[in-house]
Design a protein around this motif. Structure first.
Motif, PDB file in Angstrom:
ATOM      1  N   MET A 207      31.080 110.811   4.332  1.00 35.44           N
ATOM      2  CA  MET A 207      30.478 112.141   4.406  1.00 35.44           C
ATOM      3  C   MET A 207      30.164 112.522   5.856  1.00 35.44           C
ATOM      4  SD  MET A 207      26.719 111.390   2.764  1.00 35.44           S
ATOM      5  CE  MET A 207      25.938 112.927   3.205  1.00 35.44           C
ATOM      6  N   SER A 208      30.888 111.878   6.785  1.00 37.07           N
ATOM      7  CA  SER A 208      30.617 112.245   8.171  1.00 37.07           C
ATOM      8  C   SER A 208      31.902 112.631   8.876  1.00 37.07           C
ATOM      9  CB  SER A 208      29.916 111.107   8.901  1.00 37.07           C
ATOM     10  OG  SER A 208      30.791 110.014   9.035  1.00 37.07           O
ATOM     11  N   LEU A 209      31.703 113.353   9.958  1.00 34.99           N
ATOM     12  CA  LEU A 209      32.809 113.876  10.753  1.00 34.99           C
ATOM     13  C   LEU A 209      32.786 113.208  12.109  1.00 34.99           C
ATOM     14  CD1 LEU A 209      32.158 117.704  10.328  1.00 34.99           C
ATOM     15  CD2 LEU A 209      34.102 116.448   9.375  1.00 34.99           C
TER      16      LEU A 209
ATOM     17  N   THR B 244      36.332 116.674  15.542  1.00 32.97           N
ATOM     18  CA  THR B 244      35.867 118.013  15.192  1.00 32.97           C
ATOM     19  C   THR B 244      35.982 118.961  16.384  1.00 32.97           C
ATOM     20  OG1 THR B 244      34.340 117.100  13.560  1.00 32.97           O
ATOM     21  CG2 THR B 244      33.874 119.332  14.347  1.00 32.97           C
TER      22      THR B 244
ATOM     23  N   THR C 140      38.899 121.772  16.645  1.00 29.05           N
ATOM     24  CA  THR C 140      38.427 123.162  16.648  1.00 29.05           C
ATOM     25  C   THR C 140      38.987 123.911  17.851  1.00 29.05           C
ATOM     26  OG1 THR C 140      36.373 122.631  15.482  1.00 29.05           O
ATOM     27  CG2 THR C 140      36.365 124.631  16.831  1.00 29.05           C
TER      28      THR C 140
ATOM     29  N   HIS D 151      42.945 124.179  17.833  1.00 29.60           N
ATOM     30  CA  HIS D 151      43.401 125.063  16.755  1.00 29.60           C
ATOM     31  C   HIS D 151      43.105 126.533  17.080  1.00 29.60           C
ATOM     32  CE1 HIS D 151      44.492 126.083  12.633  1.00 29.60           C
ATOM     33  NE2 HIS D 151      43.407 126.833  12.580  1.00 29.60           N
ATOM     34  N   MET D 152      41.899 126.797  17.545  1.00 33.21           N
ATOM     35  CA  MET D 152      41.536 128.197  17.792  1.00 33.21           C
ATOM     36  C   MET D 152      42.210 128.751  19.056  1.00 33.21           C
ATOM     37  SD  MET D 152      39.909 128.836  15.058  1.00 33.21           S
ATOM     38  CE  MET D 152      39.587 130.589  15.386  1.00 33.21           C
TER      39      MET D 152
ATOM     40  N   TYR E  99      33.144 130.187  18.880  1.00 32.08           N
ATOM     41  CA  TYR E  99      33.661 131.128  17.877  1.00 32.08           C
ATOM     42  C   TYR E  99      33.299 132.573  18.215  1.00 32.08           C
ATOM     43  CZ  TYR E  99      35.302 127.525  14.676  1.00 32.08           C
ATOM     44  OH  TYR E  99      36.010 126.500  14.107  1.00 32.08           O
TER      45      TYR E  99
ATOM     46  N   LEU F 223      42.715 132.805  11.838  1.00 33.79           N
ATOM     47  CA  LEU F 223      42.555 131.453  11.300  1.00 33.79           C
ATOM     48  C   LEU F 223      43.711 130.530  11.705  1.00 33.79           C
ATOM     49  CD1 LEU F 223      41.327 132.230   7.665  1.00 33.79           C
ATOM     50  CD2 LEU F 223      39.964 131.263   9.529  1.00 33.79           C
TER      51      LEU F 223
ATOM     52  N   LEU G 198      46.622 130.393  10.314  1.00 35.14           N
ATOM     53  CA  LEU G 198      47.246 129.859   9.098  1.00 35.14           C
ATOM     54  C   LEU G 198      48.386 130.728   8.615  1.00 35.14           C
ATOM     55  CD1 LEU G 198      43.977 128.821   7.209  1.00 35.14           C
ATOM     56  CD2 LEU G 198      45.622 127.297   8.272  1.00 35.14           C
TER      57      LEU G 198
ATOM     58  N   ILE H  60      28.242 115.645   7.505  1.00 40.54           N
ATOM     59  CA  ILE H  60      28.802 116.921   7.036  1.00 40.54           C
ATOM     60  C   ILE H  60      27.702 117.761   6.399  1.00 40.54           C
ATOM     61  CG2 ILE H  60      30.344 117.984   5.314  1.00 40.54           C
ATOM     62  CD1 ILE H  60      32.399 115.977   5.880  1.00 40.54           C
TER      63      ILE H  60
ATOM     64  N   GLY I 161      31.679 111.436   0.533  1.00 43.27           N
ATOM     65  CA  GLY I 161      33.140 111.497   0.445  1.00 43.27           C
ATOM     66  C   GLY I 161      33.725 112.875   0.723  1.00 43.27           C
ATOM     67  N   ALA I 162      32.883 113.808   1.184  1.00 43.65           N
ATOM     68  CA  ALA I 162      33.354 115.187   1.385  1.00 43.65           C
ATOM     69  C   ALA I 162      34.466 115.288   2.425  1.00 43.65           C
ATOM     70  CB  ALA I 162      32.187 116.092   1.785  1.00 43.65           C
ATOM     71  N   ASP I 163      34.453 114.400   3.425  1.00 47.95           N
ATOM     72  CA  ASP I 163      35.469 114.502   4.486  1.00 47.95           C
ATOM     73  C   ASP I 163      36.877 114.306   3.939  1.00 47.95           C
ATOM     74  OD1 ASP I 163      34.628 111.896   3.965  1.00 47.95           O
ATOM     75  OD2 ASP I 163      35.288 111.163   5.915  1.00 47.95           O
TER      76      ASP I 163
ATOM     77  N   PHE J  73      43.650 121.278   1.648  1.00 43.42           N
ATOM     78  CA  PHE J  73      43.070 120.619   2.822  1.00 43.42           C
ATOM     79  C   PHE J  73      42.375 119.316   2.407  1.00 43.42           C
ATOM     80  CE2 PHE J  73      42.389 125.263   3.353  1.00 43.42           C
ATOM     81  CZ  PHE J  73      42.911 125.508   4.606  1.00 43.42           C
TER      82      PHE J  73
ATOM     83  N   ALA K 191      37.442 117.515   5.631  1.00 43.35           N
ATOM     84  CA  ALA K 191      37.200 117.645   7.076  1.00 43.35           C
ATOM     85  C   ALA K 191      38.050 118.771   7.670  1.00 43.35           C
ATOM     86  CB  ALA K 191      37.483 116.320   7.786  1.00 43.35           C
ATOM     87  N   ASP K 192      39.329 118.835   7.284  1.00 37.71           N
ATOM     88  CA  ASP K 192      40.208 119.899   7.799  1.00 37.71           C
ATOM     89  C   ASP K 192      39.776 121.266   7.279  1.00 37.71           C
ATOM     90  OD1 ASP K 192      41.736 118.196   9.271  1.00 37.71           O
ATOM     91  OD2 ASP K 192      43.386 118.067   7.832  1.00 37.71           O
TER      92      ASP K 192
ATOM     93  N   LEU L 163      36.774 122.236   6.564  1.00 38.79           N
ATOM     94  CA  LEU L 163      35.591 122.686   7.293  1.00 38.79           C
ATOM     95  C   LEU L 163      35.980 123.239   8.661  1.00 38.79           C
ATOM     96  CD1 LEU L 163      32.513 122.905   7.354  1.00 38.79           C
ATOM     97  CD2 LEU L 163      32.437 120.594   8.314  1.00 38.79           C
ATOM     98  N   VAL L 164      36.872 122.526   9.365  1.00 37.76           N
ATOM     99  CA  VAL L 164      37.211 122.884  10.744  1.00 37.76           C
ATOM    100  C   VAL L 164      38.195 124.055  10.815  1.00 37.76           C
ATOM    101  CG1 VAL L 164      38.456 122.026  12.789  1.00 37.76           C
ATOM    102  CG2 VAL L 164      36.641 120.655  11.758  1.00 37.76           C
ATOM    103  N   THR L 165      39.108 124.174   9.856  1.00 39.43           N
ATOM    104  CA  THR L 165      40.125 125.231   9.989  1.00 39.43           C
ATOM    105  C   THR L 165      39.922 126.396   9.025  1.00 39.43           C
ATOM    106  OG1 THR L 165      41.656 124.118   8.478  1.00 39.43           O
ATOM    107  CG2 THR L 165      41.898 123.625  10.805  1.00 39.43           C
ATOM    108  N   TRP L 166      38.926 126.303   8.141  1.00 41.22           N
ATOM    109  CA  TRP L 166      38.691 127.417   7.217  1.00 41.22           C
ATOM    110  C   TRP L 166      37.205 127.779   7.131  1.00 41.22           C
ATOM    111  CZ3 TRP L 166      42.464 130.121   4.234  1.00 41.22           C
ATOM    112  CH2 TRP L 166      41.920 131.054   3.354  1.00 41.22           C
TER     113      TRP L 166
END
Lengths: 168, 168
Positions: free
Chosen positions: A1-3, A8, A12, A15-16, A142, A165, A167, B5, B110-112, B127, B130-131, B133-136
């Motif tokens: 559950m960590s990044l 990150t 970020t 991508h942006m 952002y 985005l 995408l 996260i 487990g969210a990542d 996605f 993790a992706d 969150l960062v790209t959307w």
């Protein structure tokens, strides 16, 4: 559950900036199609006391390199804001992404707890690395990318949120 | 060198909605001071085919609750976009923040790596958490908050980036 902070931040920013570069391609094509000089867009603003598009791009670059430099504890390269043309602004983006990619993941060890000090005009802010990223680095980054998009949209360039985005 | 996260998402959303609420206070005060109906601002847009301020706020809410719901694997509450007044939009923000705060940190376990599927108009995006969150999630959320700010600035409301950052 960590990044991973490194992943990150680097994902970020790259991508942006990819998406911003594609938006600038669309801006250039619009200038050709409608028969105006693209520098009109670079000097365009949403309010008389807001920065124009060129400075939004420079500010996105400043925020990106400062976020990486401060979190990784490495020197932030100085890019004087001398860009006035689209090719120069593209080069500014390229240099920024090169710097961001050049910092090894290992330098971000302990970044979440690292003390980050930001000197603003009239005040000094002190953050932990994690708070700095969430309340300063990401919102500032952002902000400038979205405002660049908004300036182009406001001037009638045919782009949509999916382009922002990255995408499409 | 990692970020929770749960903390990143909840802190981002609550911090930026606090800042948006303060921006709306400033918008309301501006309407009173300059003698116009604040609903003019709520219907204001940066381009004819962009959403007005009211819908930017609803979209920030939609993005926030979807980001939390998808990453935590919990049902996303449905808020019909019926708000037309500033008090109703404030209530929408309040309900969104209440939902975001209500989801326990443990649900983000487990969210990542969680698979996140986003059905857009004409395409389905898949996605990792993790992706996503960062790209959307984050770029969409900041897009709508920044655009709300830009609409107010474009209309002459006296606010600055520090208000957007919620650090004033």
């Amino acid at each position: 559950m960590s990044l991973s902070i490194h992943a990150t931040v680097v994902n970020t920013i790259t991508h942006m900036f990819d998406s911003l570069s594609a938006l600038l391609d669309r801006a250039e094509a619009d200038a050709v199609a409608r028969g105006y000089d693209v520098s009109v867009l670079l000097g365009s603003r949403l309010a008389p006391d807001m920065f124009p598009l060129s400075r939004q791009i420079q500010s996105a670059s400043d925020t990106a390199k400062a976020t990486v430099g401060r979190l990784a504890g490495v020197e932030i390269p100085s890019f004087p804001d001398t860009e006035t043309t689209l090719p120069e602004l593209r080069e500014r983006i390229r240099k920024t992404v090169d710097f961001v990619r050049s910092v090894p993941a290992s330098s971000f060890e302990g970044a979440d707890a690292r003390e980050v000090i930001v000197k603003a005009r009239d005040r000094t802010f002190t953050f932990t690395g994690a708070d700095y990223l969430v309340t300063w680095g990401l919102p500032n980054f952002y902000f400038h990318i979205t405002t660049a998009y908004a300036i182009l949209r406001h001037n009638g360039v045919s782009i949509g949120k999916r382009d922002y985005l990255g995408l499409s």
